[in-house]
Design an enzyme around this catalytic site. Structure first.
Site, PDB file in Angstrom:
ATOM      1  N   ASP A 149       0.867  -1.182  -0.262  1.00 22.08           N
ATOM      2  CA  ASP A 149      -0.181  -0.078   0.039  1.00 22.08           C
ATOM      3  C   ASP A 149       0.806   1.193  -0.031  1.00 22.08           C
ATOM      4  O   ASP A 149       2.081   1.284   0.312  1.00 22.08           O
ATOM      5  CB  ASP A 149      -1.061  -0.110   1.197  1.00 22.08           C
ATOM      6  CG  ASP A 149      -2.233  -0.743   1.160  1.00 22.08           C
ATOM      7  OD1 ASP A 149      -2.425  -1.448  -0.128  1.00 22.08           O
ATOM      8  OD2 ASP A 149      -3.082  -0.915   1.950  1.00 22.08           O
ATOM      9  N   ASP A 150       0.066   2.458  -0.382  1.00 17.65           N
ATOM     10  CA  ASP A 150       0.632   3.818  -0.206  1.00 17.65           C
ATOM     11  C   ASP A 150       1.694   4.021  -1.256  1.00 17.65           C
ATOM     12  O   ASP A 150       2.702   4.809  -0.950  1.00 17.65           O
ATOM     13  CB  ASP A 150       1.145   4.177   1.048  1.00 17.65           C
ATOM     14  CG  ASP A 150       0.201   3.940   2.272  1.00 17.65           C
ATOM     15  OD1 ASP A 150      -1.143   3.953   1.868  1.00 17.65           O
ATOM     16  OD2 ASP A 150       0.431   3.518   3.200  1.00 17.65           O
ATOM     17  N   HIS A 162      -7.894   4.201   1.300  1.00 18.69           N
ATOM     18  CA  HIS A 162      -6.711   4.288   2.118  1.00 18.69           C
ATOM     19  C   HIS A 162      -7.409   4.613   3.441  1.00 18.69           C
ATOM     20  O   HIS A 162      -8.527   5.203   3.595  1.00 18.69           O
ATOM     21  CB  HIS A 162      -5.948   5.822   1.743  1.00 18.69           C
ATOM     22  CG  HIS A 162      -5.076   6.049   2.459  1.00 18.69           C
ATOM     23  ND1 HIS A 162      -4.096   5.326   2.961  1.00 18.69           N
ATOM     24  CD2 HIS A 162      -4.949   7.332   3.155  1.00 18.69           C
ATOM     25  CE1 HIS A 162      -3.302   6.152   3.675  1.00 18.69           C
ATOM     26  NE2 HIS A 162      -3.509   7.314   3.808  1.00 18.69           N
TER      27      HIS A 162
END
Length: 310
Positions: A13-14, A134
């Protein structure tokens, strides 16, 4: 080659949060530790991330962000129910409080989600293979309906449903995280009928809340994988009765590898948060690249893949 027991999407993620996050994610992918990434298009290093994904052929989806940084939709950057007086999203807790208070416009949520998909397409040249939220905002009440509508309309087939086996009562989680994750699971469970109605798909099993940061270790990952494999796909016989026609379990493991963000470098407009500047990211990177974990995958019949391979 024998049929795998599990097809596992390991999602970093991210991606796009900062240059050091990007480098850590790329290093992890090249080492075989992750098989998929999720891009923050409003991250300060999103363009670099998209270029890196293309260069290294990294499968990528969209990490839709309604809680951190600034919107990408131009009409929402001045005055919007989604932002505070400084023009930033309300934050993980603030977004939920504003939603509970009836202060958020779902039309503006839809505008921002569509704008983020369009920016993803501009950066990569294709639609995302999957799309999640998110800080799990995509499973929140009201938001999930809009989220599913956008995915269905744009023919984005996969999402994430954060329901993790064994989460409740996990001794490694402090009380405040137990409370937050319990609410995330309730919201995720309530999202299933909505996502089903719109034809959205997700893997059989979700993992990653109990193995985040310093809680990630090869033994903890082995426990999580063994628990999932023992249960098997929903509606199937137990794994103890495995045969030639035993269905393959599909799963997603959410991870956050990277190198610690430097102060004042990174984020989505407000600078990097504490988790990003901590050693937790690099700890995850080390575990995910550990030869013992990669050997565990082989021994247990776990094959890493991307959403597009499911």
């Amino acid at each position: 080659m024998p049929q795998p027991r599990m097809m596992l999407v390991v999602t970093g993620d991210d991606f796009g949060y900062c240059p050091r996050r990007n480098q850590g994610i790329v290093d992890c992918f090249k080492s075989g530790g992750i098989s998929n990434v999720s891009l923050l298009v409003n991250g300060c290093a999103a363009k670099e991330a998209a270029d890196l994904a293309q260069r290294h052929n990294i499968p990528m989806g969209l990490h839709a962000n309604l809680s951190e940084g600034v919107p990408v939709c131009p009409s929402l950057q001045q005055a919007s129910t989604l932002t505070n007086q400084r023009g930033f999203f309300h934050g993980k807790t603030g977004f939920r409080q504003a939603l509970e208070g009836g202060q958020l416009s779902m039309k503006q949520v839809e505008l921002e989600l569509r704008a983020q998909v369009q920016l993803f397409r501009d950066l990569t040249g294709h639609l995302p293979h999957h799309m999640d939220g998110h800080q799990h905002v995509h499973v929140l009440p009201e938001v999930r309906e809009v989220f599913a509508l956008v995915l269905s309309d744009l023919q984005i087939p996969f999402t994430r449903v954060p329901l993790e086996p064994g989460l409740q009562g996990c001794p490694a989680l402090p009380a405040h995280l137990q409370r937050f994750y319990a609410q995330v699971e309730k919201d995720a469970r309530d999202s299933i009928p909505v996502f089903t109605r719109y034809g959205i798909r997700w893997p059989h099993v979700y993992l990653g809340l109990t193995t985040m940061g310093q809680n990630m270790s090869v033994p903890n990952l082995q426990r999580a994988l063994s628990q999932a494999l023992a249960a098997g796909p929903p509606g199937s016989p137990s794994s103890g009765s495995a045969g030639s026609h035993q269905p393959v379990l599909t799963a997603e493991l959410m991870v956050h590898p990277g190198y610690p963000s430097l102060p004042q470098e990174g984020g989505c407009g407000e600078g990097p948060d504490e988790f990003s500047q901590s050693t937790d990211r690099q700890h995850e990177l080390g575990v995910l690249r550990d030869p013992a974990l990669l050997a565990l995958y082989r021994r247990e019949g776990v094959q890493l893949c991307a959403f597009r391979h499911l």
